[in-house]
Design a protein around this motif. Structure first.
Motif, mmCIF file in Angstrom:
data_model
loop_
_atom_site.group_PDB
_atom_site.id
_atom_site.type_symbol
_atom_site.label_atom_id
_atom_site.label_comp_id
_atom_site.label_asym_id
_atom_site.label_seq_id
_atom_site.Cartn_x
_atom_site.Cartn_y
_atom_site.Cartn_z
ATOM 1 N N TYR A 357 47.013 17.095 -9.620
ATOM 2 C CA TYR A 357 46.110 16.200 -8.885
ATOM 3 C C TYR A 357 44.939 15.858 -9.800
ATOM 4 C CZ TYR A 357 42.419 14.743 -5.669
ATOM 5 O OH TYR A 357 41.401 14.053 -5.054
ATOM 6 N N VAL A 358 44.570 14.580 -9.854
ATOM 7 C CA VAL A 358 43.497 14.143 -10.745
ATOM 8 C C VAL A 358 42.280 13.743 -9.936
ATOM 9 C CG1 VAL A 358 42.799 12.520 -12.537
ATOM 10 C CG2 VAL A 358 45.155 13.358 -12.461
ATOM 11 N N GLY A 359 41.133 14.332 -10.260
ATOM 12 C CA GLY A 359 39.834 13.934 -9.727
ATOM 13 C C GLY A 359 38.874 13.758 -10.878
ATOM 14 N N TRP A 360 37.603 13.534 -10.550
ATOM 15 C CA TRP A 360 36.619 13.355 -11.624
ATOM 16 C C TRP A 360 36.654 14.525 -12.593
ATOM 17 C CZ3 TRP A 360 34.391 8.913 -12.630
ATOM 18 C CH2 TRP A 360 34.196 7.976 -11.611
ATOM 19 N N GLU A 361 36.703 15.729 -12.079
ATOM 20 C CA GLU A 361 36.724 16.925 -12.924
ATOM 21 C C GLU A 361 37.932 17.795 -12.588
ATOM 22 O OE1 GLU A 361 31.854 17.025 -12.915
ATOM 23 O OE2 GLU A 361 32.963 18.623 -11.925
ATOM 24 N N GLN A 362 39.008 17.155 -12.219
ATOM 25 C CA GLN A 362 40.201 17.875 -11.819
ATOM 26 C C GLN A 362 41.421 17.287 -12.515
ATOM 27 O OE1 GLN A 362 39.660 17.307 -7.569
ATOM 28 N NE2 GLN A 362 39.034 19.435 -7.321
ATOM 29 N N GLY A 363 42.441 18.085 -12.606
ATOM 30 C CA GLY A 363 43.665 17.739 -13.313
ATOM 31 C C GLY A 363 44.124 18.967 -14.075
ATOM 32 N N LEU A 364 44.735 18.774 -15.245
ATOM 33 C CA LEU A 364 44.992 19.919 -16.125
ATOM 34 C C LEU A 364 43.672 20.317 -16.763
ATOM 35 C CD1 LEU A 364 48.374 19.229 -17.960
ATOM 36 C CD2 LEU A 364 47.939 19.885 -15.585
ATOM 37 N N LEU A 365 43.336 21.587 -16.690
ATOM 38 C CA LEU A 365 42.030 22.035 -17.179
ATOM 39 C C LEU A 365 42.203 23.066 -18.298
ATOM 40 C CD1 LEU A 365 40.200 22.102 -13.706
ATOM 41 C CD2 LEU A 365 40.112 20.332 -15.480
ATOM 42 N N GLY A 366 41.980 24.348 -18.020
ATOM 43 C CA GLY A 366 41.912 25.334 -19.092
ATOM 44 C C GLY A 366 43.252 25.836 -19.585
ATOM 45 N N LEU A 367 43.287 26.149 -20.894
ATOM 46 C CA LEU A 367 44.439 26.781 -21.535
ATOM 47 C C LEU A 367 44.017 28.106 -22.157
ATOM 48 C CD1 LEU A 367 46.104 23.840 -23.522
ATOM 49 C CD2 LEU A 367 47.070 24.988 -21.517
ATOM 50 N N ALA A 368 44.935 29.034 -22.228
ATOM 51 C CA ALA A 368 44.730 30.277 -22.967
ATOM 52 C C ALA A 368 46.073 30.760 -23.483
ATOM 53 C CB ALA A 368 44.081 31.352 -22.088
ATOM 54 N N LEU A 369 46.051 31.415 -24.632
ATOM 55 C CA LEU A 369 47.250 32.037 -25.183
ATOM 56 C C LEU A 369 47.145 33.541 -25.010
ATOM 57 C CD1 LEU A 369 47.864 30.110 -28.533
ATOM 58 C CD2 LEU A 369 48.789 29.629 -26.260
ATOM 59 N N ASP A 370 48.258 34.160 -24.768
ATOM 60 C CA ASP A 370 48.299 35.616 -24.644
ATOM 61 C C ASP A 370 47.904 36.257 -25.969
ATOM 62 O OD1 ASP A 370 49.648 38.392 -24.563
ATOM 63 O OD2 ASP A 370 49.895 37.629 -22.519
ATOM 64 N N PRO A 371 47.125 37.354 -25.936
ATOM 65 C CA PRO A 371 46.782 38.056 -27.192
ATOM 66 C C PRO A 371 48.021 38.502 -27.966
ATOM 67 C CG PRO A 371 45.396 38.824 -25.395
ATOM 68 C CD PRO A 371 46.438 37.938 -24.775
ATOM 69 N N GLU A 372 49.128 38.718 -27.265
ATOM 70 C CA GLU A 372 50.392 39.087 -27.921
ATOM 71 C C GLU A 372 51.332 37.889 -27.981
ATOM 72 O OE1 GLU A 372 49.237 41.405 -25.351
ATOM 73 O OE2 GLU A 372 48.174 42.313 -27.036
ATOM 74 N N PHE A 373 50.775 36.711 -28.237
ATOM 75 C CA PHE A 373 51.582 35.493 -28.231
ATOM 76 C C PHE A 373 52.743 35.571 -29.230
ATOM 77 C CE2 PHE A 373 52.616 31.265 -29.860
ATOM 78 C CZ PHE A 373 52.895 30.575 -28.688
ATOM 79 N N LYS A 374 52.529 36.205 -30.381
ATOM 80 C CA LYS A 374 53.610 36.313 -31.376
ATOM 81 C C LYS A 374 54.842 36.971 -30.792
ATOM 82 C CE LYS A 374 51.256 36.436 -35.865
ATOM 83 N NZ LYS A 374 50.977 37.269 -37.064
ATOM 84 N N GLU A 375 54.616 37.935 -29.883
ATOM 85 C CA GLU A 375 55.746 38.667 -29.315
ATOM 86 C C GLU A 375 56.265 38.027 -28.022
ATOM 87 O OE1 GLU A 375 53.796 40.652 -32.238
ATOM 88 O OE2 GLU A 375 52.810 40.305 -30.290
ATOM 89 N N ASN A 376 55.335 37.610 -27.104
ATOM 90 C CA ASN A 376 55.817 37.164 -25.789
ATOM 91 C C ASN A 376 55.759 35.650 -25.577
ATOM 92 O OD1 ASN A 376 53.086 36.587 -25.191
ATOM 93 N ND2 ASN A 376 52.763 38.620 -24.306
ATOM 94 N N HIS A 377 55.031 34.912 -26.430
ATOM 95 C CA HIS A 377 54.957 33.447 -26.362
ATOM 96 C C HIS A 377 54.436 32.944 -25.013
ATOM 97 C CE1 HIS A 377 57.098 32.578 -30.204
ATOM 98 N NE2 HIS A 377 57.534 33.810 -29.997
ATOM 99 N N PHE A 378 53.490 33.682 -24.401
ATOM 100 C CA PHE A 378 52.942 33.294 -23.106
ATOM 101 C C PHE A 378 51.784 32.306 -23.296
ATOM 102 C CE2 PHE A 378 54.231 37.514 -20.864
ATOM 103 C CZ PHE A 378 55.534 37.041 -20.751
ATOM 104 N N VAL A 379 51.810 31.235 -22.498
ATOM 105 C CA VAL A 379 50.744 30.239 -22.452
ATOM 106 C C VAL A 379 50.267 30.143 -21.005
ATOM 107 C CG1 VAL A 379 50.109 27.823 -22.862
ATOM 108 C CG2 VAL A 379 51.807 28.938 -24.336
#
Length: 837
Positions: A357-379
């Motif tokens: 859903y898109v609003g003035w300050e809404q939609g896709l917002l924050g991203l983070a990668l798992d600290p163990e991204f090399k092993e689990n590939h979590f986003v």
């Protein structure tokens, strides 16, 4: 009374005589005397941060938690890529047209060409008023009074031209600037939401003609001196000088641009188009003076011979980097997460979120990668979803698994987070040193819930990687970690020293950078009142910010910089701003206060915000909003300018400070109030000011006056000055008399009122001494003042609880408006409000 006055006078004379001892004797005993004084009486230290503002050439001072300097410098940057999308093609006048939706903050850009810089201009286009139903009654449409339909004007509005649109009047105007800053503006031409209206305008340097549906609407004489906006592109749907200002919401079709003045007959033929196949013999020659033609029939290509093709730009909201230096990018409006690899945007999106859903300050917002991204590939992704009950949006946190640059195995970690409509969704994600996921949730403009632990609004949440609640959270079985926030777009952690910060958008004033404390209450909106310096809060229940900015910066995504590419930024928290700068702050890990600040000016023109920011393993910082840039290098060191000046005032415990007003090379004004002294005498009263020499290098004299008396005379008062180092001096001012409210004025030598010998440096007191009988006069003045003791009001006088988390909603007064989110500190380049996207 006579004996009391005599005692005061004698005590002051003794005190003053001691202070007039030779400087070498004073210096030899200074440390011992100070320590004894601190043992025998309470001494209060107050630090103020005084900084110049962009809007006004004066210093504004606010109470600060710590003493630090702030500097500004300029870094260069390299544009890496554009963030573009396909437009919304809808049915047009002939074929297709493009629909603009203001809440998306998107625009079409036509690259600058010398062909557009003629002193003669003709523009033709079709426009239809938006018929878009608002998704909810409280969804705002077009925040600004006037949006730019087609724009080629600079930010000073003294070069170029533009068409603007009033949503309230449903009308179009044509505006031509002149170099003196004047505007020649046509009358408003109403447009319809049922059918397309043809608009055309010509300008030959002295005459403006405006047409509606092929008929002459108005002729205006132009008396200015015209200059084109030769260094700016043409924007459709936004101001040309700013990528996110004056957003337009309606449909546009078939734009033609000429570098000559076309005739009334030619304009009529443009209006009639294919409807009249028997055009007059003296009709338009389509190749004569036509420098651009964009039909918008499922294309942004320029159909003229010059082929100056356009692009539609959209917004990124967050960026994160993998260990192998791929950069994941969330596009706020498109529902897409994309990957940039080796400076190239991969053709296939990493993920497409279909329920966004898109609003003035809404939609896709924050991203983070798992600290163990090399092993689990979590986003991890925070976004606003359409899946709420009653067609109202909600926020959710999901976990995606990356495989060969594509997302698989979506897991919902948190769902049905309250979202509201349009604003204050928060959405920042970050992993702490404890390997837990921290999540910021804004107040959704429902600030009454921020102090209640029965609501997730206005909170930082903390969860395990699988979405479960850590057993050591402050409230059992609750994801709430902190409360009392407004809206937060950035979160970052220093894993070495276990320090985390969150960037928080204020209302009209005072954006904040806060240090994260378990179970902390950050005061909004009752302990720290909106638009008042947070340090003025009397409450002991709230955590004061590391830094509060008087004028909104719109702080956005944050990171802790660990690279070596930019030596000045090493071990700094960096955060972007909606005003288009990057800030670096260094936090002392012992005191957990800021000890230095650097503002990096980027000088992008057209203006562009910094919504997202990330760092790669080679130490480079990437950032952007409508484009992705790489931060390259700093300017020469001598170009760095100090803009924040700390002042520390030490004084006896019965003296309060109401305000401080420095004016460079002129004076420093300090308003003081006195509180009752337990000892019954004020003979040990003093203030000691650590002051930057760049504000006043040499002091001429110090005076005081009674604030509560009209036309109270200014009287001289003794002072001493010690040079602390090349940048700071220390001014000591004894106050040997009773008072209620007085104003101390420290004047520069240029403002000398005491004769040529005034303003001595070193530790000897100046020759501007209190005259004979002045002590008695001062006592008489102060005895005649009103006996009210001004103090800062308790913002929550009814509060009688020490609970950090309360199950009850705290009642408070409603405040006006949306504050500074959305636009305008939204700023739009900080044009009034300020939250990020």
């Amino acid at each position: 009374m006579l004996n009391y006055t005599l005692a005061i006078t004698l005590s002051f004379i003794v005190t003053f005589s001691i202070l007039l001892l030779p400087s070498d004797l004073i210096n030899s005993n200074a440390t011992i005397d100070t320590r004894q004084t601190n043992k025998s009486m309470n001494i209060i230290n107050s630090t103020f941060g005084c900084e110049y503002t962009d809007e006004f050439d004066y210093l504004h001072c606010d109470p600060f938690r710590s003493e630090f300097e702030g500097n500004t410098t300029t870094y260069t940057s390299t544009k890496i890529m554009n963030i573009t999308r396909e437009p919304f093609y809808v049915d047009g006048k002939n074929g297709k047209a493009i629909e603009f939706i203001d809440i998306y903050r998107e625009y079409i850009e036509i690259p600058q060409s010398n062909l557009y810089n003629s002193s003669e201009i003709s523009v033709s286009f079709w426009v239809k008023e938006t018929d878009r139903a608002k998704p909810h009654p409280d969804q705002q449409v077009q925040e600004r009074p006037y949006a730019h339909v087609i724009s080629n004007v600079n930010i000073e509005a003294n070069n170029g031209w533009y068409f603007d649109h009033s949503y309230n009047d449903q009308a179009i105007r044509f505006v031509v600037t002149d170099t003196s800053g004047g505007l020649t503006i046509s009358e408003s031409m109403p447009i319809s939401n049922n059918s397309f209206t043809h608009i055309a305008a010509t300008f030959d340097g002295s005459l403006i003609e405006v047409y509606k549906n092929g008929e002459l609407f108005q002729i205006l004489n132009y008396d200015g001196n015209y200059s084109s906006a030769h260094n700016l592109p043409i924007h459709i749907g936004s101001a040309s000088h700013c990528n996110s200002c004056n957003e337009f919401s309606s449909t546009v079709d078939d734009i033609s641009l000429y570098n000559r003045t076309i005739s009334e007959d030619e304009i009529k033929q443009l209006y009639l188009g294919n409807e009249n196949s028997t055009a007059t013999s003296n009709g338009l020659n389509p190749n004569k003076g036509l420098v651009g033609h964009w039909s918008f029939d499922n294309t942004l290509d320029d159909l003229s011979i010059y082929k100056n093709n356009a692009q539609m730009f959209t917004l990124l909201s967050s960026m994160v980097s993998t260990p192998d230096d791929r950069i994941f990018i969330s596009e706020k409006n498109t529902g897409k997460i994309k990957i940039m690899k080796d400076g190239i945007l991969l053709d296939k999106p990493f993920a497409v979120i279909n329920d966004s859903y898109v609003g003035w300050e809404q939609g896709l917002l924050g991203l983070a990668l798992d600290p163990e991204f090399k092993e689990n590939h979590f986003v991890y992704l925070y976004y606003t979803s359409t899946n709420g009950e009653g067609n109202y949006p909600v926020n959710k946190v999901i976990r995606l698994t990356e495989k060969d640059n594509v997302a698989i195995n979506t897991t919902v970690l948190l769902d049905n987070l309250p979202a509201g409509i349009g604003y204050h969704s928060g959405g920042a994600l970050g992993f702490g040193p404890d390997n837990k996921l921290y999540i910021t949730v804004g107040d959704a403009t429902e600030e009454e819930h921020t102090q209640s632990n029965s609501s997730l609004l206005g909170k930082i949440l903390r969860i395990n990687k699988d979405g479960t609640i850590p057993s050591d959270n402050p409230i059992p079985n609750s994801p709430i970690y902190t409360l009392g926030h407004r809206n937060m777009f950035g979160i970052a952690f220093d894993n070495k020293d276990n320090i985390g910060i969150v960037t928080e958008n204020g209302d009209e004033l005072y954006d904040e950078i806060n240090i994260i404390k378990k179970g902390g209450n950050y005061g909004y909106p009752i302990f720290q009142l909106p638009n008042i310096a947070p340090e003025l809060s009397n409450s002991t229940l709230d955590i004061k910010p590391l830094r509060a900015y008087l004028y909104p910066q719109g702080p956005t995504q944050a990171l802790y910089y660990v690279g070596d590419t930019y030596s000045a930024l090493k071990d700094n928290f960096l955060f972007g701003t909606y005003t288009g700068d990057i800030y670096g702050i260094h936090v002392d890990n012992v005191s957990e206060t800021i000890d230095s600040e650097l503002r990096i000016q980027l000088d992008h023109y057209p203006f562009e915000a910094v919504n997202g920011i990330t760092q790669t393993s080679d130490g480079y910082v990437y950032f952007g909003a409508n484009h992705i840039y790489r931060l390259d290098s700093a300017s020469e060191e001598e170009d760095s300018e100090q803009v924040l000046y700390p002042m520390t005032i030490t004084r006896s415990n019965n003296i309060g400070i109401d305000s401080i007003f420095p004016e460079r090379d002129t004076s420093v004004i300090i308003d003081l109030r006195s509180t009752p002294n337990d000892s019954g005498t004020n003979m040990s009263q003093f203030i000691k000011l650590k002051m930057p020499k760049s504000i006043i290098d040499e002091i001429g004299n110090v005076t005081y006056t009674a604030i509560s008396q009209n036309e109270s005379p200014q009287r001289n008062i003794p002072f001493s000055v010690v040079d602390l180092d090349s940048k700071y001096s220390e001014v000591t001012i004894p106050i040997g008399f009773h008072f209620s409210n007085i104003r101390i004025i420290i004047n520069s030598n240029d403002s000398d009122n005491c004769g040529e010998e005034a303003g001595s440096s070193g530790t000897d007191f100046s020759e501007c001494q209190i005259l004979e009988g002045e002590i008695e006069q001062a006592i008489d003045i102060e005895n005649s003042q009103e006996e009210n003791q001004d103090s800062i009001p308790d913002p929550n006088p009814a509060s009688d609880t020490n609970e950090v988390f309360s199950d009850e909603n705290v009642q408070k007064e409603e405040n006006d408006g949306e504050g500074n989110d959305g636009e305008g500190n939204d700023g739009e380049g900080n044009e009034n409000n300020n939250d990020e996207s």
